[in-house]
Design an enzyme around this catalytic site. Structure first.
Site, short mmCIF file in Angstrom:
data_model
loop_
_atom_site.label_atom_id
_atom_site.label_comp_id
_atom_site.label_asym_id
_atom_site.label_seq_id
_atom_site.Cartn_x
_atom_site.Cartn_y
_atom_site.Cartn_z
N ASP A 56 -4.06 5.48 6.34
CA ASP A 56 -4.62 6.78 7.00
C ASP A 56 -5.55 6.27 8.14
O ASP A 56 -4.93 6.12 9.08
CB ASP A 56 -5.32 7.46 5.69
CG ASP A 56 -5.53 8.78 6.27
OD1 ASP A 56 -4.99 9.29 6.97
OD2 ASP A 56 -6.40 9.42 5.57
N ARG A 87 1.27 12.17 -9.25
CA ARG A 87 1.86 10.68 -8.76
C ARG A 87 3.32 10.78 -9.35
O ARG A 87 3.83 9.61 -8.88
CB ARG A 87 0.86 9.70 -9.54
CG ARG A 87 -0.52 9.60 -8.92
CD ARG A 87 -1.14 8.23 -9.57
NE ARG A 87 -2.68 8.16 -9.35
CZ ARG A 87 -3.27 7.77 -8.04
NH1 ARG A 87 -2.68 7.45 -7.13
NH2 ARG A 87 -4.66 7.83 -7.99
N GLY A 127 -6.84 3.62 8.24
CA GLY A 127 -6.78 2.06 8.43
C GLY A 127 -7.98 1.22 7.82
O GLY A 127 -7.98 0.02 7.71
N LYS A 178 -0.12 7.41 8.80
CA LYS A 178 -0.41 8.47 9.55
C LYS A 178 -1.18 8.14 10.99
O LYS A 178 -2.30 8.11 10.97
CB LYS A 178 -1.50 9.28 8.95
CG LYS A 178 -0.76 10.25 8.01
CD LYS A 178 -1.98 11.08 7.29
CE LYS A 178 -1.79 11.22 5.57
NZ LYS A 178 -3.02 12.12 5.28
N GLU A 228 0.82 -1.05 -0.02
CA GLU A 228 0.21 0.11 -0.11
C GLU A 228 0.96 1.15 0.10
O GLU A 228 1.97 1.01 0.47
CB GLU A 228 -0.96 -0.03 1.34
CG GLU A 228 -2.41 -0.09 1.28
CD GLU A 228 -3.04 0.91 0.53
OE1 GLU A 228 -2.40 1.74 -0.48
OE2 GLU A 228 -4.25 0.99 0.61
P1 IMP Z 1 -7.53 4.77 4.68
O1 IMP Z 1 -8.67 3.93 4.33
O2 IMP Z 1 -8.14 6.06 5.38
O3 IMP Z 1 -6.49 4.31 5.23
O4 IMP Z 1 -6.93 5.48 3.48
C1 IMP Z 1 -6.43 4.88 2.56
C2 IMP Z 1 -6.06 5.56 1.19
O5 IMP Z 1 -6.57 6.86 1.04
C3 IMP Z 1 -4.69 5.47 0.60
O6 IMP Z 1 -4.58 4.21 0.08
C4 IMP Z 1 -4.58 6.54 -0.23
O7 IMP Z 1 -5.06 6.28 -1.47
C5 IMP Z 1 -5.53 7.51 0.39
N1 IMP Z 1 -4.93 8.79 1.04
C6 IMP Z 1 -5.20 8.66 2.46
N2 IMP Z 1 -3.99 9.72 2.79
C7 IMP Z 1 -3.51 10.21 1.77
C8 IMP Z 1 -2.50 11.27 1.43
O8 IMP Z 1 -2.20 11.95 2.58
N3 IMP Z 1 -2.30 11.38 0.05
C9 IMP Z 1 -2.86 10.80 -0.81
N4 IMP Z 1 -3.56 9.94 -0.75
C10 IMP Z 1 -4.30 9.53 0.69
MG MG Z 2 -4.27 3.89 -2.04
#
Ligand code: IMP
Ligand code: MG
Length: 176
Positions: A101, A163, A103, A129, A97
């Protein structure tokens, strides 16, 4: 260098850490075969670099996911937009991954992949994070822990852009 982006982790530091992760994975899985499961699209540069530092017989496969949520955070409702091309029963999976963020995406993926009866599942994430965690997912191989800032570059995007940057950067405060 693009305007409005502050460098958070320079290219050299990323490359050094990715090499270390690859070497650690090679040691930990010595004598075994591995399937890298990349989570698109954010993983594509990280996985390309990481897999070249893993000295093991391995296969690469990819999952496309999209999460319903606002522009910069996840709701936890994850949809698989593109599935693995092969069954993974009995295989050692390493999910690759870009960032964990909240999770929620990873929690969903662990559950989904777990139901396919792999031999093992571990997680390799370039970034975490922790201050944003809603659920705690165990990251076996982690590149860097970062503060609660929105990062772009090295595979990560904001609205589809950035990207292609070689480094990780933080968008201007107005970008969030
Ligand atoms: P989660 O489900 O909140 O853990 O988010 C995961 C997904 O959100 C990651 O795989 C990213 O695609 C996107 N994401 C979360 N934080 C960031 C960031 O700071 N920059 C870019 N994409 C992010
Ligand atoms: Mg992602």
């Amino acid at each position: 260098m693009q305007t409005g982006i502050r460098t958070l982790i320079p290219e050299q530091d990323i490359q050094r850490r990715v090499r270390e992760l690859g070497e650690q994975i090679s040691r930990d899985y010595a004598g075994q075969e591995l399937v890298l499961v990349g989570v698109l699209k954010g993983c594509f540069l990280f996985m390309a670099d990481l897999c070249r530092h893993i000295d093991l017989p391995l296969a690469c496969d990819f999952l496309g996911v999209s999460s319903y949520g606002d522009r910069t955070s996840t709701s936890g409702v994850v949809r698989i937009t593109s599935d693995l091309t092969r069954p993974v029963e009995g295989q050692h999976l390493l999910v690759v991954e870009d960032i964990v963020d909240t999770g929620l995406t990873m929690q969903y993926l662990l559950e989904n992949l777990g139901s396919r009866k792999p031999r093992s599942i571990k997680i390799c994430s370039l970034l975490e994070k922790p201050s944003r965690a809603v659920v705690k997912v165990p990251i076996d191989y982690l590149g860097f822990t970062i503060e609660d800032v929105f990062v772009v570059g090295y595979g990560l995007d904001f609205q589809g852009r950035f990207r292609n940057l070689r480094y990780l950067g933080v968008l201007g405060e107005s970008g969030r």
